[in-house]
Scaffold this motif. Structure first.
Motif, PDB file in Angstrom:
ATOM      1  N   SER A  21       0.839  -1.189   0.000  1.00  0.00           N
ATOM      2  CA  SER A  21       0.000   0.000   0.000  1.00  0.00           C
ATOM      3  C   SER A  21       0.880   1.246   0.000  1.00  0.00           C
ATOM      4  N   VAL A  23       0.148   5.372   0.671  1.00  0.00           N
ATOM      5  CA  VAL A  23      -0.770   6.474   0.973  1.00  0.00           C
ATOM      6  C   VAL A  23      -0.134   7.789   0.545  1.00  0.00           C
ATOM      7  N   SER A  25      -0.337  11.874   0.645  1.00  0.00           N
ATOM      8  CA  SER A  25      -0.915  12.996   1.372  1.00  0.00           C
ATOM      9  C   SER A  25      -0.284  14.294   0.894  1.00  0.00           C
ATOM     10  N   ASP A  73      -7.472   3.574  -4.762  1.00  0.00           N
ATOM     11  CA  ASP A  73      -8.681   3.945  -4.036  1.00  0.00           C
ATOM     12  C   ASP A  73      -8.641   5.454  -3.866  1.00  0.00           C
ATOM     13  N   ASN A  74      -9.431   6.173  -4.681  1.00  0.00           N
ATOM     14  CA  ASN A  74      -9.402   7.634  -4.644  1.00  0.00           C
ATOM     15  C   ASN A  74      -9.840   8.179  -3.289  1.00  0.00           C
ATOM     16  N   ALA A  75     -10.805   7.529  -2.675  1.00  0.00           N
ATOM     17  CA  ALA A  75     -11.319   8.022  -1.394  1.00  0.00           C
ATOM     18  C   ALA A  75     -10.249   7.966  -0.307  1.00  0.00           C
ATOM     19  N   LYS A  76      -9.349   7.010  -0.432  1.00  0.00           N
ATOM     20  CA  LYS A  76      -8.300   6.842   0.574  1.00  0.00           C
ATOM     21  C   LYS A  76      -6.952   7.385   0.113  1.00  0.00           C
ATOM     22  N   ASN A  77      -6.897   7.922  -1.129  1.00  0.00           N
ATOM     23  CA  ASN A  77      -5.619   8.403  -1.687  1.00  0.00           C
ATOM     24  C   ASN A  77      -4.532   7.338  -1.546  1.00  0.00           C
ATOM     25  N   THR A  78      -4.900   6.130  -1.851  1.00  0.00           N
ATOM     26  CA  THR A  78      -4.003   4.995  -1.660  1.00  0.00           C
ATOM     27  C   THR A  78      -3.882   4.188  -2.938  1.00  0.00           C
ATOM     28  N   TYR A  80      -2.355   0.522  -4.454  1.00  0.00           N
ATOM     29  CA  TYR A  80      -2.019  -0.820  -4.000  1.00  0.00           C
ATOM     30  C   TYR A  80      -1.245  -1.571  -5.088  1.00  0.00           C
TER      31      TYR A  80
END
Length: 130
Positions: A21, A23, A25, A73-78, A80
């Motif tokens: 993963s 992330v 920010s 995952d756009n909502a989590k800015n992540t 994988y």
């Protein structure tokens, strides 16, 4: 300040699986390119997979096609990297990288060039044993 933080590395036997993963920010725009690179001891850093976070377009290095899957995952800015059927030659430090203004030849192979990227994560070790 933009930061990329990877997690999910570890040790696994050949044939096993891991999911990395990354992330992101500190960046407010939704459309950019994210990639995973890897670097084995004594070797150059090489691109493994890339994804456009807006349209979902993906590309893979030949060495991982059919075994690795990159997703976002756009909502989590992540971002994988699902790695299946791991082989000892997959052993490396894996890095995620962000390209906010990719060059015109990004999808023509430029994505595998480290100079395309603005930010890098700190890396996570993946070790595959026989």
């Amino acid at each position: 300040r933009v930061q990329l933080v990877e997690s999910g590395g570890g040790s696994v036997q050949a044939g096993g699986a891991l999911r990395l993963s990354c992330v992101v920010s500190g960046y407010t725009f939704s459309n950019y390119c994210m990639s995973w690179f890897r670097q084995a001891p004594g070797k150059e850093r090489v691109g493994v997979a890339t994804i456009h976070t807006g349209g979902g377009r993906t590309y893979y290095a030949d060495s991982v096609k059919g075994r690795f899957t990159i997703s976002h995952d756009n909502a989590k800015n992540t971002v994988y990297l699902q790695m299946n059927s791991l082989k000892p030659e997959d052993t490396a430090v894996y890095y995620c990288a962000a390209a906010f203004q990719p060059s015109p030849n990004y999808y023509a192979g430029g994505w595998q060039t480290p100079l395309e990227y603005n930010y890098w994560g700190q890396g996570t070790q993946v070790t595959v044993s026989t």
